[in-house]
Motif scaffolding. Structure first.
Motif, PDB file in Angstrom:
ATOM      1  N   ASN A  38     -12.840   1.968  -1.831  1.00  0.00           N
ATOM      2  CA  ASN A  38     -11.823   2.538  -2.714  1.00  0.00           C
ATOM      3  C   ASN A  38     -11.071   3.652  -2.004  1.00  0.00           C
ATOM      4  O   ASN A  38     -11.690   4.519  -1.410  1.00  0.00           O
ATOM      5  CB  ASN A  38     -12.460   3.096  -3.984  1.00  0.00           C
ATOM      6  N   PRO A  39      -9.743   3.645  -2.064  1.00  0.00           N
ATOM      7  CA  PRO A  39      -8.998   4.739  -1.444  1.00  0.00           C
ATOM      8  C   PRO A  39      -9.226   6.035  -2.216  1.00  0.00           C
ATOM      9  O   PRO A  39      -9.476   6.008  -3.418  1.00  0.00           O
ATOM     10  CB  PRO A  39      -7.539   4.280  -1.550  1.00  0.00           C
ATOM     11  N   LEU A  56       0.870  -1.170   0.000  1.00  0.00           N
ATOM     12  CA  LEU A  56       0.000   0.000   0.000  1.00  0.00           C
ATOM     13  C   LEU A  56       0.904   1.216   0.000  1.00  0.00           C
ATOM     14  O   LEU A  56       1.831   1.295   0.807  1.00  0.00           O
ATOM     15  CB  LEU A  56      -0.907   0.017   1.239  1.00  0.00           C
ATOM     16  N   LYS A  57       0.647   2.134  -0.930  1.00  0.00           N
ATOM     17  CA  LYS A  57       1.519   3.309  -1.026  1.00  0.00           C
ATOM     18  C   LYS A  57       0.705   4.579  -0.885  1.00  0.00           C
ATOM     19  O   LYS A  57      -0.177   4.859  -1.695  1.00  0.00           O
ATOM     20  CB  LYS A  57       2.251   3.308  -2.371  1.00  0.00           C
ATOM     21  N   ASN A  58       1.010   5.331   0.160  1.00  0.00           N
ATOM     22  CA  ASN A  58       0.391   6.640   0.409  1.00  0.00           C
ATOM     23  C   ASN A  58      -1.129   6.609   0.299  1.00  0.00           C
ATOM     24  O   ASN A  58      -1.731   7.436  -0.371  1.00  0.00           O
ATOM     25  CB  ASN A  58       0.937   7.685  -0.561  1.00  0.00           C
ATOM     26  N   ILE A  59      -1.727   5.662   0.970  1.00  0.00           N
ATOM     27  CA  ILE A  59      -3.176   5.506   0.893  1.00  0.00           C
ATOM     28  C   ILE A  59      -3.878   6.479   1.843  1.00  0.00           C
ATOM     29  O   ILE A  59      -3.540   6.579   3.013  1.00  0.00           O
ATOM     30  CB  ILE A  59      -3.576   4.064   1.283  1.00  0.00           C
ATOM     31  N   ASN A  60      -4.873   7.177   1.302  1.00  0.00           N
ATOM     32  CA  ASN A  60      -5.732   8.031   2.120  1.00  0.00           C
ATOM     33  C   ASN A  60      -7.177   7.660   1.866  1.00  0.00           C
ATOM     34  O   ASN A  60      -7.556   7.335   0.750  1.00  0.00           O
ATOM     35  CB  ASN A  60      -5.518   9.503   1.768  1.00  0.00           C
ATOM     36  N   LYS A  61      -7.965   7.719   2.938  1.00  0.00           N
ATOM     37  CA  LYS A  61      -9.394   7.420   2.783  1.00  0.00           C
ATOM     38  C   LYS A  61     -10.190   8.275   3.769  1.00  0.00           C
ATOM     39  O   LYS A  61      -9.863   8.339   4.950  1.00  0.00           O
ATOM     40  CB  LYS A  61      -9.653   5.933   3.075  1.00  0.00           C
ATOM     41  N   THR A  62     -11.214   8.918   3.254  1.00  0.00           N
ATOM     42  CA  THR A  62     -12.049   9.782   4.099  1.00  0.00           C
ATOM     43  C   THR A  62     -13.503   9.329   4.023  1.00  0.00           C
ATOM     44  O   THR A  62     -14.003   9.040   2.945  1.00  0.00           O
ATOM     45  CB  THR A  62     -11.939  11.244   3.603  1.00  0.00           C
ATOM     46  N   PHE A  63     -14.155   9.237   5.168  1.00  0.00           N
ATOM     47  CA  PHE A  63     -15.600   8.965   5.202  1.00  0.00           C
ATOM     48  C   PHE A  63     -16.309  10.220   5.702  1.00  0.00           C
ATOM     49  O   PHE A  63     -16.132  10.585   6.861  1.00  0.00           O
ATOM     50  CB  PHE A  63     -15.932   7.832   6.171  1.00  0.00           C
ATOM     51  N   ASP A  64     -17.097  10.855   4.863  1.00  0.00           N
ATOM     52  CA  ASP A  64     -17.831  12.060   5.259  1.00  0.00           C
ATOM     53  C   ASP A  64     -16.951  12.998   6.077  1.00  0.00           C
ATOM     54  O   ASP A  64     -17.317  13.407   7.169  1.00  0.00           O
ATOM     55  CB  ASP A  64     -19.062  11.712   6.110  1.00  0.00           C
ATOM     56  N   GLY A  65     -15.782  13.294   5.553  1.00  0.00           N
ATOM     57  CA  GLY A  65     -14.900  14.234   6.246  1.00  0.00           C
ATOM     58  C   GLY A  65     -14.058  13.614   7.343  1.00  0.00           C
ATOM     59  O   GLY A  65     -13.144  14.245   7.859  1.00  0.00           O
ATOM     60  N   PHE A  66     -14.348  12.360   7.702  1.00  0.00           N
ATOM     61  CA  PHE A  66     -13.555  11.707   8.740  1.00  0.00           C
ATOM     62  C   PHE A  66     -12.415  10.929   8.090  1.00  0.00           C
ATOM     63  O   PHE A  66     -12.648  10.085   7.223  1.00  0.00           O
ATOM     64  CB  PHE A  66     -14.444  10.759   9.551  1.00  0.00           C
ATOM     65  N   SER A 109      -9.354   2.554  14.815  1.00  0.00           N
ATOM     66  CA  SER A 109      -8.078   3.091  14.340  1.00  0.00           C
ATOM     67  C   SER A 109      -7.897   2.907  12.833  1.00  0.00           C
ATOM     68  O   SER A 109      -6.891   3.331  12.279  1.00  0.00           O
ATOM     69  CB  SER A 109      -6.922   2.436  15.091  1.00  0.00           C
ATOM     70  N   GLY A 110      -8.853   2.247  12.181  1.00  0.00           N
ATOM     71  CA  GLY A 110      -8.799   2.158  10.724  1.00  0.00           C
ATOM     72  C   GLY A 110      -8.320   0.827  10.180  1.00  0.00           C
ATOM     73  O   GLY A 110      -7.989   0.728   9.003  1.00  0.00           O
ATOM     74  N   LYS A 111      -8.302  -0.196  11.017  1.00  0.00           N
ATOM     75  CA  LYS A 111      -7.808  -1.506  10.576  1.00  0.00           C
ATOM     76  C   LYS A 111      -8.719  -2.118   9.522  1.00  0.00           C
ATOM     77  O   LYS A 111      -8.265  -2.547   8.458  1.00  0.00           O
ATOM     78  CB  LYS A 111      -7.722  -2.470  11.776  1.00  0.00           C
TER      79      LYS A 111
END
Ligand SMILES: Nc1ncnc2c1ncn2[C@@H]1O[C@H](COP(=O)(O)OP(=O)(O)O)[C@@H](O)[C@H]1O
Ligand SMILES: [Mg+2]
Lengths: 370, 287
Positions: free
Chosen positions: A53-54, A5-15, A39-41
């Motif tokens: 999807n990231p 995984l490389k530089n993965i970001n994921k946001t749920f409704d701003g979180f 914690s996002g596991k």
């Protein structure tokens, strides 16, 4: 690296559920994603599977970027947190589902399912429905179902959460052996460090959407990389005025410290084994004694600081209110996100290079010091 | 001890009283009137009963009712499935508004629904120019209000929420894990619905369909506003009303005879409902 995984970001409704995640997992390894709840596991696991999807970043499996590959084409077996067994299907049909979808010949499906039923010790349960199984049996069905289509990567979300504490240990060993036997690269999510340590060869500690540290259990125990890991792993007591303890001086800016039970020795003042080092010990009062099955857990009040340590059942009896001598070998001092291991200076002076440390703990004629 | 027995006696009295009140209420409000319908329908003998039911108007009303019911149930079953799926499986803007809108037929008087359709599809309604244009295109006259399409539309309107109402709680309660598990193994949407979702919702779906049917059969107000031609667009409830209002003895007995059909259908629905609830309960144990 088999999974990356490389530089993965994921946001749920701003979180922000994932923040700049970088992970590498070797082929054939068994990795634990360890972190507190929230914690996002699960999010990481679901992104690897393609169920989520990231927002940015790349996911590679076996060198291929899979961001745009459908979940079912990624060669993944997934064991859901509550197993998500198909409740209106028998054990056999559950395991056969993935094969039927792939339109495999009936004969082959039967052969493969029978093979898996034997492998997972479910023989005789083929015709049962999920609600007629115990937690452990359900886990086995979920495991067999995930393995049926021969995936290359197995993902398990809290596979032991729904299992009775009593059989959990046994099942952990079972799952570990089974995964090694099958030889499949596996990642599992857990919030229980004992579980991670017992089962995994590599641990990834997550917190607040970030990866805090990656390493073997020993590395993470011995050299926690961040303040969070220091306070999360082991059985830490967090104290904020460690400068008051004998042998320690507060280092610049390191105002907080973490002490683990194994960093502490509490002995009766007449214990001759410790007579050389009695000068570096503090007086502590036992405030609580908890029976832990194989040992006692003592809670001590050392000049207003609360510490705990384990004590072998073989040693002399102690009681609440008893005054003990307490030596603190070392502690982790924390400044912001920086962690530093500090040894007890006085003890070092008394006992250069820990030469006699072993003998403080173990006598020659018996295992434990009385 | 004495205190205890006294207490017990008191709760006993309360219990008996409450049960008695409920039973008496049900008897006076429901059972006696329904029995009287059946009794009155047979007052002139069975031959008259059969004759009353085979009258031209009654047969037409029966057909119209069945047509409206079948179409309304089919449309609303489809719509209910789609809507409850959308509401429980996707998150989108205005989701809450959609959920509230679906329930409107529950809270609005059916007569208003009928009038609203007149204002929309009637000769002076908003949709009239469009209907005229469409009719011209197809070379036919499209008539909705005071015609069969109006009856069907009104029936659809009042039975709108029944199916989705039953499905939404079930779909919500069970979550999406099983569907995701199936999708991960490569199952397509239809195959997931057929093998995973449908077995889970089938009792709720059937129950919703039954409720929808019962309501469609008995609808009066909305249809009344949109249907004015006896023997053509009248449904059974409207026919009953017409027979009764016509005033002569024979017609009144005939109106009871027609009513008895609806009562019998209602009892059938009740029995079916009971069976379904029982089935759903035992299926619910499969968790
Ligand atoms: N589908 C979602 N929609 C909104 N928030 C979500 C969703 N999935 C996860 N989250 C949020 O992201 C955070 C991390 O969730 P998760 O990955 O499930 O954590 P963990 O598995 O470590 O407990 C949680 O605060 C959760 O509320
Ligand atoms: Mg989770």
């Amino acid at each position: 690296m088999y999974v990356e995984l490389k530089n993965i970001n994921k946001t749920f409704d701003g979180f922000r559920a994932s923040r700049d995640i970088n992970i590498g997992i070797e082929k054939g390894s068994l990795t634990a994603l360890l972190g507190p709840s929230g914690s996002g596991k699960t999010t990481i696991l679901r992104m690897i599977a393609g169920l989520e999807n990231p927002d940015s970043g790349d996911i590679f499996i076996d060198g291929v970027r899979v961001n745009d590959i459908a979940p079912s084409e990624r060669g993944i077996g997934f064991v859901f947190q509550n197993y998500a067994l198909f409740r209106y299907m028998t054990v056999f049909d559950n395991i056969a589902y993935g094969l039927k979808i792939r339109k495999q010949p009936k004969e082959e499906i039967k052969k493969r399912v029978t093979e898996l039923i034997e492998l997972t010790g479910l023989t005789g349960m083929e015709k049962r429905y999920p609600n007629q199984l115990s937690g452990g049996q359900r886990q086995r069905v979920a495991f067999a179902r995930a393995l049926a289509p021969n995936p290359h990567l197995l993902l398990l979300d809290e596979p032991f959460a729904a299992i009775d504490a009593k059989v959990r240990h046994e099942l952990r060993m079972w799952l570990r052996d089974m995964i090694h036997k099958v030889g499949i690269t596996s990642i599992f999510v857990t919030h229980d460090q004992d579980e991670a340590v017992e089962v995994a060869s590599q641990i990834i500690v997550t917190n607040n959407g970030r990866v805090e540290q990656t390493g073997t259990a020993r590395e993470i125990y011995g050299r926690p990389a961040t303040a969070f890991v220091t306070e999360f792993i082991g059985q830490p007591a967090v104290i904020d005025n460690y400068g008051r303890l004998k042998g320690f001086e507060e280092e610049d800016g390191f105002t907080k410290a973490v002490v683990r039970p194994e960093f502490i020795e509490a002995f009766k003042s007449d214990n001759s084994r410790f007579k050389h080092v009695i000068g570096c010990s503090e007086e502590g009062t036992i405030t609580d004694i908890m029976f832990r099955g194989t040992s006692l857990e003592l809670t001590l009040d050392v000049g207003g600081i609360k510490l705990s340590t384990h004590r072998s059942l073989e040693r002399r009896e102690v009681e609440i209110g008893e005054k003990m001598r307490v030596i603190i070998y070392r502690l982790f001092a924390v400044k912001g996100d920086e962690v530093r291991l500090i040894e007890n200076e006085e003890l070092k002076k008394q006992d250069m290079h820990n030469a006699r440390l072993e003998s403080y703990l173990y006598s020659q004629d018996g295992y434990f010091v009385m | 001890m004495a205190q205890n027995t006294k207490e017990k006696k008191k709760t006993d009295i309360v219990r008996i009283l409450l049960i008695f009140i409920s039973l008496a209420f049900v008897a006076v409000m429901l059972v006696i009137p329904l029995v009287s319908v059946i009794y009155n329908s047979l007052r002139k003998g069975f031959a008259f009963y059969v004759e009353a039911l085979s009258g031209k108007y009654v047969v037409s009303a029966f057909k119209v009712t069945m047509l409206a019911t079948v179409i309304a149930v089919a449309v609303n079953t489809f719509f209910g499935l789609v809507a409850s799926w959308a509401l429980t499986r996707f998150s989108f803007r205005g989701k809450q508004i959609l959920a509230t809108l679906i329930d409107i037929p529950f809270s609005i008087s059916p007569v208003i629904a009928g009038l609203a359709y007149i204002m929309t599809f009637g000769r002076l309604g908003w949709a009239a120019p469009f209907l005229e244009w469409l009719g011209g295109l197809l070379g036919i006259e499209i008539k909705i209000v005071f015609a069969l399409p109006g009856v069907v539309l009104a029936t659809i309107f009042v039975t709108f929420p029944f199916v989705s109402r039953e499905l939404i709680p079930v779909l919500n309660a069970d979550g999406t894990d099983e569907e995701e598990a199936a999708a991960l193994m490569g199952a397509g949407g239809w195959s997931i619905f057929k093998s995973i979702t449908f077995p889970r919702i089938k009792w709720a779906l059937l129950y919703g369909v039954i409720l929808c049917t019962a309501r469609a059969l008995g609808e009066f107000g909305a249809v009344h506003a949109l249907s004015k031609t006896r023997g053509k667009t009248f449904t059974l409830p409207l026919e009953i009303d017409a027979l009764y209002l016509s005033g002569d003895q024979d017609s009144i007995v005939a109106s009871f005879a027609v009513s008895s059909i609806l009562v019998i259908l209602a009892v059938l629905v009740l029995v079916l409902r009971y069976v379904l609830e029982y089935k759903a309960k035992s299926a619910g144990k499969r968790r």
